[in-house]
Design a protein around this motif. Structure first.
Motif, PDB file in Angstrom:
ATOM      1  N   TRP A   1     -34.783  10.633  44.460  1.00  0.00           N
ATOM      2  CA  TRP A   1     -36.172  11.092  44.548  1.00  0.00           C
ATOM      3  C   TRP A   1     -36.412  12.276  43.618  1.00  0.00           C
ATOM      4  O   TRP A   1     -35.510  13.019  43.235  1.00  0.00           O
ATOM      5  CB  TRP A   1     -36.544  11.435  45.981  1.00  0.00           C
ATOM      6  CG  TRP A   1     -37.987  11.857  46.077  1.00  0.00           C
ATOM      7  CD1 TRP A   1     -38.473  12.998  46.619  1.00  0.00           C
ATOM      8  CD2 TRP A   1     -39.123  11.143  45.566  1.00  0.00           C
ATOM      9  NE1 TRP A   1     -39.855  13.040  46.495  1.00  0.00           N
ATOM     10  CE2 TRP A   1     -40.281  11.924  45.837  1.00  0.00           C
ATOM     11  CE3 TRP A   1     -39.299   9.927  44.882  1.00  0.00           C
ATOM     12  CZ2 TRP A   1     -41.566  11.537  45.482  1.00  0.00           C
ATOM     13  CZ3 TRP A   1     -40.572   9.541  44.510  1.00  0.00           C
ATOM     14  CH2 TRP A   1     -41.692  10.334  44.812  1.00  0.00           C
ATOM     15  N   ASN A   2     -37.674  12.448  43.281  1.00  0.00           N
ATOM     16  CA  ASN A   2     -38.094  13.405  42.262  1.00  0.00           C
ATOM     17  C   ASN A   2     -37.670  14.839  42.561  1.00  0.00           C
ATOM     18  O   ASN A   2     -37.291  15.587  41.654  1.00  0.00           O
ATOM     19  CB  ASN A   2     -39.616  13.350  42.121  1.00  0.00           C
ATOM     20  CG  ASN A   2     -40.104  11.989  41.667  1.00  0.00           C
ATOM     21  OD1 ASN A   2     -39.325  11.159  41.211  1.00  0.00           O
ATOM     22  ND2 ASN A   2     -41.397  11.744  41.802  1.00  0.00           N
ATOM     23  N   SER A   3     -37.739  15.249  43.813  1.00  0.00           N
ATOM     24  CA  SER A   3     -37.441  16.635  44.166  1.00  0.00           C
ATOM     25  C   SER A   3     -35.968  16.977  43.999  1.00  0.00           C
ATOM     26  O   SER A   3     -35.606  18.160  44.008  1.00  0.00           O
ATOM     27  CB  SER A   3     -37.858  16.915  45.616  1.00  0.00           C
ATOM     28  OG  SER A   3     -37.168  16.060  46.505  1.00  0.00           O
ATOM     29  N   GLU A   4     -35.116  15.956  43.825  1.00  0.00           N
ATOM     30  CA  GLU A   4     -33.675  16.184  43.710  1.00  0.00           C
ATOM     31  C   GLU A   4     -33.175  16.126  42.270  1.00  0.00           C
ATOM     32  O   GLU A   4     -31.966  16.187  42.036  1.00  0.00           O
ATOM     33  CB  GLU A   4     -32.913  15.154  44.556  1.00  0.00           C
ATOM     34  CG  GLU A   4     -33.345  15.101  46.013  1.00  0.00           C
ATOM     35  CD  GLU A   4     -33.234  16.435  46.710  1.00  0.00           C
ATOM     36  OE1 GLU A   4     -32.269  17.172  46.441  1.00  0.00           O
ATOM     37  OE2 GLU A   4     -34.119  16.754  47.533  1.00  0.00           O
ATOM     38  N   GLN A   5     -34.074  15.998  41.300  1.00  0.00           N
ATOM     39  CA  GLN A   5     -33.616  15.922  39.912  1.00  0.00           C
ATOM     40  C   GLN A   5     -32.947  17.232  39.488  1.00  0.00           C
ATOM     41  O   GLN A   5     -33.338  18.321  39.924  1.00  0.00           O
ATOM     42  CB  GLN A   5     -34.780  15.586  38.984  1.00  0.00           C
ATOM     43  CG  GLN A   5     -35.161  14.116  39.022  1.00  0.00           C
ATOM     44  CD  GLN A   5     -35.836  13.661  37.736  1.00  0.00           C
ATOM     45  OE1 GLN A   5     -35.522  14.153  36.644  1.00  0.00           O
ATOM     46  NE2 GLN A   5     -36.737  12.714  37.847  1.00  0.00           N
ATOM     47  N   GLY A   6     -31.960  17.106  38.601  1.00  0.00           N
ATOM     48  CA  GLY A   6     -31.121  18.224  38.202  1.00  0.00           C
ATOM     49  C   GLY A   6     -29.672  17.859  38.487  1.00  0.00           C
ATOM     50  O   GLY A   6     -29.396  17.001  39.334  1.00  0.00           O
ATOM     51  N   TYR A   7     -28.741  18.473  37.810  1.00  0.00           N
ATOM     52  CA  TYR A   7     -27.345  18.025  37.888  1.00  0.00           C
ATOM     53  C   TYR A   7     -26.770  18.163  39.298  1.00  0.00           C
ATOM     54  O   TYR A   7     -26.367  17.184  39.929  1.00  0.00           O
ATOM     55  CB  TYR A   7     -26.486  18.797  36.885  1.00  0.00           C
ATOM     56  CG  TYR A   7     -25.108  18.184  36.683  1.00  0.00           C
ATOM     57  CD1 TYR A   7     -24.890  17.263  35.663  1.00  0.00           C
ATOM     58  CD2 TYR A   7     -24.055  18.509  37.518  1.00  0.00           C
ATOM     59  CE1 TYR A   7     -23.651  16.682  35.476  1.00  0.00           C
ATOM     60  CE2 TYR A   7     -22.799  17.938  37.351  1.00  0.00           C
ATOM     61  CZ  TYR A   7     -22.606  17.031  36.322  1.00  0.00           C
ATOM     62  OH  TYR A   7     -21.375  16.454  36.153  1.00  0.00           O
TER      63      TYR A   7
ATOM     64  N   VAL B   1     -32.670  14.425  31.824  1.00  0.00           N
ATOM     65  CA  VAL B   1     -31.435  14.370  31.033  1.00  0.00           C
ATOM     66  C   VAL B   1     -30.263  14.906  31.852  1.00  0.00           C
ATOM     67  O   VAL B   1     -29.200  14.256  31.943  1.00  0.00           O
ATOM     68  CB  VAL B   1     -31.591  15.148  29.714  1.00  0.00           C
ATOM     69  CG1 VAL B   1     -30.233  15.286  29.016  1.00  0.00           C
ATOM     70  CG2 VAL B   1     -32.573  14.430  28.788  1.00  0.00           C
ATOM     71  N   ASP B   2     -30.415  16.075  32.463  1.00  0.00           N
ATOM     72  CA  ASP B   2     -29.341  16.613  33.312  1.00  0.00           C
ATOM     73  C   ASP B   2     -29.077  15.687  34.495  1.00  0.00           C
ATOM     74  O   ASP B   2     -27.927  15.524  34.917  1.00  0.00           O
ATOM     75  CB  ASP B   2     -29.716  18.000  33.829  1.00  0.00           C
ATOM     76  CG  ASP B   2     -29.520  19.084  32.771  1.00  0.00           C
ATOM     77  OD1 ASP B   2     -28.790  18.825  31.789  1.00  0.00           O
ATOM     78  OD2 ASP B   2     -30.091  20.178  32.930  1.00  0.00           O
TER      79      ASP B   2
ATOM     80  N   PHE C   1     -29.394  12.448  34.522  1.00  0.00           N
ATOM     81  CA  PHE C   1     -28.650  11.274  34.056  1.00  0.00           C
ATOM     82  C   PHE C   1     -27.200  11.636  33.726  1.00  0.00           C
ATOM     83  O   PHE C   1     -26.308  10.803  33.863  1.00  0.00           O
ATOM     84  CB  PHE C   1     -29.347  10.669  32.836  1.00  0.00           C
ATOM     85  CG  PHE C   1     -29.094   9.187  32.677  1.00  0.00           C
ATOM     86  CD1 PHE C   1     -29.427   8.303  33.673  1.00  0.00           C
ATOM     87  CD2 PHE C   1     -28.523   8.689  31.505  1.00  0.00           C
ATOM     88  CE1 PHE C   1     -29.204   6.936  33.521  1.00  0.00           C
ATOM     89  CE2 PHE C   1     -28.295   7.340  31.344  1.00  0.00           C
ATOM     90  CZ  PHE C   1     -28.636   6.454  32.362  1.00  0.00           C
ATOM     91  N   ARG C   2     -26.975  12.864  33.298  1.00  0.00           N
ATOM     92  CA  ARG C   2     -25.591  13.304  33.084  1.00  0.00           C
ATOM     93  C   ARG C   2     -24.820  13.318  34.412  1.00  0.00           C
ATOM     94  O   ARG C   2     -23.636  12.970  34.452  1.00  0.00           O
ATOM     95  CB  ARG C   2     -25.575  14.684  32.430  1.00  0.00           C
ATOM     96  CG  ARG C   2     -26.018  14.673  30.966  1.00  0.00           C
ATOM     97  CD  ARG C   2     -25.787  16.010  30.288  1.00  0.00           C
ATOM     98  NE  ARG C   2     -26.071  15.926  28.862  1.00  0.00           N
ATOM     99  CZ  ARG C   2     -27.002  16.643  28.230  1.00  0.00           C
ATOM    100  NH1 ARG C   2     -27.717  17.535  28.898  1.00  0.00           N
ATOM    101  NH2 ARG C   2     -27.201  16.500  26.927  1.00  0.00           N
ATOM    102  N   ALA C   3     -25.502  13.694  35.491  1.00  0.00           N
ATOM    103  CA  ALA C   3     -24.870  13.619  36.807  1.00  0.00           C
ATOM    104  C   ALA C   3     -24.606  12.164  37.193  1.00  0.00           C
ATOM    105  O   ALA C   3     -23.547  11.850  37.761  1.00  0.00           O
ATOM    106  CB  ALA C   3     -25.747  14.297  37.857  1.00  0.00           C
ATOM    107  N   PHE C   4     -25.544  11.287  36.868  1.00  0.00           N
ATOM    108  CA  PHE C   4     -25.327   9.857  37.105  1.00  0.00           C
ATOM    109  C   PHE C   4     -24.070   9.382  36.381  1.00  0.00           C
ATOM    110  O   PHE C   4     -23.244   8.641  36.935  1.00  0.00           O
ATOM    111  CB  PHE C   4     -26.523   9.058  36.581  1.00  0.00           C
ATOM    112  CG  PHE C   4     -27.691   8.948  37.513  1.00  0.00           C
ATOM    113  CD1 PHE C   4     -28.000   9.958  38.413  1.00  0.00           C
ATOM    114  CD2 PHE C   4     -28.508   7.837  37.479  1.00  0.00           C
ATOM    115  CE1 PHE C   4     -29.091   9.849  39.265  1.00  0.00           C
ATOM    116  CE2 PHE C   4     -29.591   7.703  38.314  1.00  0.00           C
ATOM    117  CZ  PHE C   4     -29.899   8.718  39.215  1.00  0.00           C
ATOM    118  N   ALA C   5     -23.937   9.777  35.114  1.00  0.00           N
ATOM    119  CA  ALA C   5     -22.781   9.359  34.324  1.00  0.00           C
ATOM    120  C   ALA C   5     -21.486   9.876  34.934  1.00  0.00           C
ATOM    121  O   ALA C   5     -20.462   9.174  34.942  1.00  0.00           O
ATOM    122  CB  ALA C   5     -22.932   9.844  32.882  1.00  0.00           C
ATOM    123  N   HIS C   6     -21.505  11.096  35.444  1.00  0.00           N
ATOM    124  CA  HIS C   6     -20.320  11.662  36.105  1.00  0.00           C
ATOM    125  C   HIS C   6     -19.948  10.814  37.326  1.00  0.00           C
ATOM    126  O   HIS C   6     -18.757  10.494  37.528  1.00  0.00           O
ATOM    127  CB  HIS C   6     -20.621  13.099  36.529  1.00  0.00           C
ATOM    128  CG  HIS C   6     -19.552  13.717  37.382  1.00  0.00           C
ATOM    129  ND1 HIS C   6     -18.301  14.056  36.889  1.00  0.00           N
ATOM    130  CD2 HIS C   6     -19.543  14.043  38.709  1.00  0.00           C
ATOM    131  CE1 HIS C   6     -17.572  14.567  37.867  1.00  0.00           C
ATOM    132  NE2 HIS C   6     -18.311  14.566  38.979  1.00  0.00           N
TER     133      HIS C   6
END
Length: 259
Positions: free
Chosen positions: A60-66, A101-102, A104-109
């Motif tokens: 959800w939107n409010s949780e975006q960020g690494y 972007v941050d 999606f970097r967490a997604f990649a991790h």
């Protein structure tokens, strides 16, 4: 299971799995991940293998960020009761927040840890995809977007094809607005199919992943029965004339809601 009350979710998912569906789509924002998890657990207990299921949820939107993404993922997995997720999506790009972007970097991790099989996005426009890929070097596996004959998203589908991104359609039936359209009804009568089956078949022939939503067991089964006929070129041309640019959901370029 968008717009499905938690009380109906477990029954609907169970009916879908009984009908042969194996792709289950939910999101943190839908408030029913736990009920989806209960239905999946019951299905696996009754003999459906985990490897045969394809489970999707969205951040959800409010949780975006690494860091917030990592915590939100753990919360979703606890509710779903799964050891790994098949596909995790960023629900909206939120251009003013500018944190995808941050995120999606967490997604990649998480993917590198083996906790997610595939990572993707939802409601991203071409400019959002360009930034994401340029900054991370990763092409999303999927972009789940509003897509129906009123809004066929030809330009965005072409971008997906060029980049190797699968197109997945939400509101594939136009939130029911197309089920009584005379053109769709007539094509259905010609093929001996329901309007919903005609619209789902249209998506299949375009190459879209399609996730029709219903809580009615009969309609759930009917929506699955679209592989014994084919729309003609004339049918496709007729449906194409329905395009008018109507968007039933928010515009991803201006939607920045985080509540």
């Amino acid at each position: 299971m968008w717009q499905t009350p938690p009380g109906d979710t477990e029954r609907a998912v169970g009916a879908a799995l009984d009908a042969g569906y194996r792709h289950v789509d939910t999101a943190a924002a839908y408030g029913n991940e736990a009920e989806v998890g209960h239905a999946l657990s019951a299905a696996m207990t009754s003999g459906i293998a985990r490897n045969d299921l394809y489970v999707v949820t969205k951040l959800w939107n409010s949780e975006q960020g690494y860091d917030t993404t990592l915590r939100a993922f753990d919360a979703s997995m606890d509710k779903l009761g799964l050891d790994y997720l098949d596909l995790y999506l960023i629900h909206w790009p939120l251009p003013e927040v500018n944190a995808f972007v941050d995120t999606f970097r967490a997604f990649a991790h998480l993917r590198d840890q083996g906790r997610i099989r595939s990572i993707g996005v939802s409601n991203f426009e071409p400019e959002h995809l360009d930034v994401l890929i340029d900054e991370t070097g990763i092409v999303p596996a999927v972009n789940q977007i509003e897509l129906h004959p009123l809004l066929p998203q030809q330009e965005l589908r072409e971008v997906h094809a060029r980049l190797g991104i699968a197109t997945e359609a939400w509101s594939p039936l136009g939130q029911g607005s197309l089920l009584e359209n005379p053109r769709v009804v007539a094509i259905g009568e010609h093929h001996g199919k329901t309007p919903a089956q005609i619209l789902i078949r249209w998506h299949v022939q375009l190459g879209n992943i399609v996730i029709p939503k219903s809580v009615n067991p009969e309609r759930i089964a009917s929506n699955f029965d679209v592989f014994d006929f084919e729309l003609s070129e004339q049918d496709l041309a007729s449906i194409a004339e329905l395009e008018d640019g109507t968007r039933l959901g928010p515009d991803p370029r201006t939607f920045n809601f985080t509540g």
